[in-house]
Design an enzyme around this catalytic site. Structure first.
Site, short mmCIF file in Angstrom:
data_model
loop_
_atom_site.label_atom_id
_atom_site.label_comp_id
_atom_site.label_asym_id
_atom_site.label_seq_id
_atom_site.Cartn_x
_atom_site.Cartn_y
_atom_site.Cartn_z
N GLU A 103 0.85 -1.20 0.00
CA GLU A 103 0.00 0.00 0.00
C GLU A 103 0.88 1.24 0.00
OE1 GLU A 103 -2.48 1.64 -0.48
OE2 GLU A 103 -4.26 1.11 0.65
N ASP A 107 -3.82 5.69 6.33
CA ASP A 107 -4.31 6.92 6.97
C ASP A 107 -5.33 6.52 8.04
OD1 ASP A 107 -5.02 9.48 7.59
OD2 ASP A 107 -5.91 9.97 5.67
N PHE A 156 -1.12 16.18 4.44
CA PHE A 156 -1.41 15.60 3.13
C PHE A 156 -0.12 15.62 2.30
CE2 PHE A 156 -2.90 15.46 -1.22
CZ PHE A 156 -3.82 14.42 -1.15
N VAL A 157 0.32 14.47 1.89
CA VAL A 157 1.59 14.38 1.15
C VAL A 157 1.36 13.93 -0.28
CG1 VAL A 157 3.01 13.95 3.20
CG2 VAL A 157 2.00 12.02 1.97
N ARG A 169 2.33 12.19 -8.92
CA ARG A 169 2.67 10.77 -8.70
C ARG A 169 4.10 10.49 -9.16
NH1 ARG A 169 -2.00 7.87 -7.38
NH2 ARG A 169 -3.92 8.52 -8.43
#
Ligand code: 5GP
Length: 184
Positions: A103, A107, A156-157, A169
């Site tokens: 994965e 979170d 948030f990364v 990405r």
């Protein structure tokens, strides 16, 4: 893409390419030792795990098979509800397989917890998880990934497979975006 190429978009680089590769080599050595003499199936979760899967599997010294699943979590915006829909299922039958789910990030853990239950119902020999990143919230969920790349702060990364609106990405590093990028 390298962070230098999009400096204006980034608030901070959390993990460099070198740090990531060094950690993946460590995790791969552990996985090689733990699964010695067994046939391991790596199950990547699309699309976020594409990059970590590609690098991680090449750090392994043992033979592995790979397969992919695409899932979508019902819910609004960035909140995941725990109700998951399979968009692309596995091609391989899991009966008696040793499965390692790969994965991108853990979170709330709702997606992964659903996925583990789903794969366990298919009769595999074992199901474990390697999550590249883990956020603090993940401690609330009843799943313990056997392997964790990095624990990161609750931000948030993007990068290294993780997107914002399908961009970033292909960034080599893991980074935090500047608030302006979200239109704040
Ligand atoms: P969970 O069910 O664990 O809350 O959801 C995990 C999914 O949410 C990840 O597979 C990823 O798609 C998304 N996600 C959670 N945190 C982040 C983040 O910081 N950045 C990005 N790009 N996606 C995230």
């Amino acid at each position: 893409m390298h962070s230098d190429h999009i400096n204006g978009d980034l608030a901070a680089v959390l993990l460099t390419d070198d740090q990531i590769q060094a950690r993946l080599a460590e995790v791969a050595a552990q996985v090689d030792a733990d699964y010695e003499g067994r046939d391991l199936l790596l199950v990547g979760v699309l699309k976020g795990a594409v990059i970590v899967m590609a690098d991680f599997m090449r750090h392994l010294r043992s033979h592995v098979s790979t397969d992919w699943m695409a899932v979508s979590s019902y819910g609004s915006g960035t909140t995941s509800s725990g109700v998951v829909r399979i968009l692309k299922d596995l091609d391989i039958d899991l009966v008696d397989c040793d499965v390692l789910i790969v994965e991108d990030i853990l979170d709330t853990g709702l997606t992964l917890s659903w996925l583990m239950n789903n794969l366990r119902s298919r009769g595999p020999a074992s199901v474990e998880v390697f999550t590249f990143l883990r956020k603090p919230e993940a401690v609330q969920v009843p799943i313990t990934p056997r392997y964790v790349g990095f624990d990161i702060p609750n931000e948030f990364v993007v990068g290294y497979g993780l997107d914002y609106a399908e961009r970033y990405r292909n960034l080599r590093e893991v980074a935090v975006l500047r608030p302006e990028v979200y239109g704040h």
